[in-house]
Design an enzyme around this catalytic site. Structure first.
Site, PDB file in Angstrom:
ATOM      1  N   ARG A  78       0.833  -1.205   0.000  1.00 28.19           N
ATOM      2  CA  ARG A  78       0.000   0.000   0.000  1.00 28.19           C
ATOM      3  C   ARG A  78       0.876   1.267   0.000  1.00 28.19           C
ATOM      4  NH1 ARG A  78      -0.632   4.709   2.363  1.00 28.19           N
ATOM      5  NH2 ARG A  78      -0.255   3.797   4.402  1.00 28.19           N
ATOM      6  N   ASP A  79       1.551   1.543   1.097  1.00 33.95           N
ATOM      7  CA  ASP A  79       2.319   2.793   1.203  1.00 33.95           C
ATOM      8  C   ASP A  79       3.471   2.815   0.208  1.00 33.95           C
ATOM      9  OD1 ASP A  79       2.768   5.286   2.217  1.00 33.95           O
ATOM     10  OD2 ASP A  79       3.756   4.634   4.049  1.00 33.95           O
TER      11      ASP A  79
ATOM     12  N   HIS B 167       4.719   3.951  12.574  1.00 34.89           N
ATOM     13  CA  HIS B 167       4.885   3.864  11.128  1.00 34.89           C
ATOM     14  C   HIS B 167       6.004   4.839  10.795  1.00 34.89           C
ATOM     15  CE1 HIS B 167       3.198   3.788   6.898  1.00 34.89           C
ATOM     16  NE2 HIS B 167       3.814   4.955   6.875  1.00 34.89           N
TER      17      HIS B 167
ATOM     18  N   HIS C  34       9.248   6.506   8.536  1.00 39.70           N
ATOM     19  CA  HIS C  34       9.899   6.768   7.257  1.00 39.70           C
ATOM     20  C   HIS C  34      11.352   7.149   7.506  1.00 39.70           C
ATOM     21  CE1 HIS C  34       6.588   6.740   4.215  1.00 39.70           C
ATOM     22  NE2 HIS C  34       5.876   6.727   5.335  1.00 39.70           N
TER      23      HIS C  34
ATOM     24  N   CYS D 133       5.520   9.664   0.509  1.00 36.87           N
ATOM     25  CA  CYS D 133       4.195  10.284   0.564  1.00 36.87           C
ATOM     26  C   CYS D 133       4.113  11.269  -0.583  1.00 36.87           C
ATOM     27  CB  CYS D 133       3.962  11.003   1.899  1.00 36.87           C
ATOM     28  SG  CYS D 133       2.351  11.825   1.943  1.00 36.87           S
TER      29      CYS D 133
ATOM     30  N   ASN E 212       9.512   4.013   3.543  1.00 37.70           N
ATOM     31  CA  ASN E 212       9.379   3.454   4.892  1.00 37.70           C
ATOM     32  C   ASN E 212      10.705   2.806   5.272  1.00 37.70           C
ATOM     33  OD1 ASN E 212       6.568   2.657   3.316  1.00 37.70           O
ATOM     34  ND2 ASN E 212       6.238   3.497   5.339  1.00 37.70           N
TER      35      ASN E 212
END
Ligand code: ZN
Length: 297
Positions: free
Chosen positions: A15-16, A210, A212, A243, A252
């Protein structure tokens, strides 16, 4: 220092990670990626997102991916990000697939929330209420607080701004909240202090981080989180991610780097590192570029 014996590592690469790749991958590749990650022993996977296909064309095949992964194995929790009421309706149509959990994201920063979803924080929290109402009894809902450690538009984020979003989510019965360092601006002391404070203030909640690696602090922040009692760490295979609404945001933390560090520290994850690294290689071959991960086959 106190270290946990075990920690849950949630994979967010499908997803990310993929939502920030220019190249739009076909569902077959994503399905293969998710299957490889589940076969590596990863028991929590954020597989896709239900947002408008114009906003994130990379994940417009959410239904096909969930249909395609079949049974990823007993005990694997598959989740998807949901952007609004339309998203939860799409998720509710997928109850015949392994999808069991949805994620709602609200930014601690007004400026980032507006840039991300064109809504105020209060409007987003109202949407969360509606999403939780619709999902009740059918899909578990997890919360994520974006830009919890700093915002590129607004700068510093206070504990009060994070607490406002946390409280809005707890009020709707959400039991797990992930604090996201969306822009990679956090530092270990800040992660430790905020997590300690918030854990004390809201007991009984499962807390995740979460992270990064924008400024190279991802693993240091993970260690600070472990010291503060975090229960879940999110990472993406190979260090995919970023992002699209934050200029220059790096990926990430890499799942292989994280798992390798945790295992060397004597913290169990249940994950087969070698198979994660094989999946890293698969993604590099698929995307045709070297990913930021440091630990390699
Ligand atoms: Zn992220």
């Amino acid at each position: 220092m106190h270290w946990p014996d075990r920690i849950l590592v949630r994979e967010v690469g499908p997803r990310d990670g993929l939502q920030n790749e220019k190249k739009i991958l076909p569902p077959e590749i994503k399905i293969s990626m998710i299957r490889q990650l589940a076969a590596a022993g990863i028991t929590a996977i954020e597989a896709t997102s239900f947002v408008h296909p114009r906003a994130v064309p990379q994940l417009s095949d959410a239904e096909a991916v969930l249909e395609g992964i079949g049974g990823p194995g007993a005990g694997v929790s598959v989740s998807a990000l949901v952007g609004n009421v339309r998203g939860v309706q799409r998720a509710l149509a997928m109850l015949h697939t392994p999808l069991a959990e949805i994620v709602v994201v609200v930014s601690a920063s007004e400026a980032h929330n507006r840039a991300n979803v064109k809504r105020t924080v209060a409007e987003s929290l109202a949407e969360v209420r509606e999403i939780c109402r619709l999902a009740a009894g059918q899909l578990k809902v997890r919360g994520a607080v974006a830009t919890a450690f700093g915002c590129p538009y607004q700068g510093g984020i206070g504990a009060g701004e994070v607490a406002r979003v946390v409280e809005g989510m707890l009020k709707e019965g959400i039991g797990e909240i992930v604090l996201a360092d969306t822009a990679g601006m956090g530092n270990p002391r800040q992660v430790y202090d905020l997590l300690r404070e918030i854990r004390e203030r809201y007991p009984g909640v499962t807390w995740g981080l979460h992270l990064h690696d924008t400024r190279g602090r991802g693993l240091a922040n993970a260690v600070a989180g472990l010291q503060a009692g975090v229960q879940v760490l999110e990472s993406s295979v190979g260090g995919l991610g970023g992002c699209p609404f934050i200029p220059g945001a790096a990926g990430n933390i890499a799942t292989g780097d994280l798992v390798s560090m945790l295992h060397d520290m004597g913290i169990e994850t249940g994950i087969d590192l070698r198979r994660v690294l094989q999946c890293t290689q698969f993604m590099e071959e698929t995307l045709g570029r070297r990913l930021p991960a440091r630990v390699r086959l």
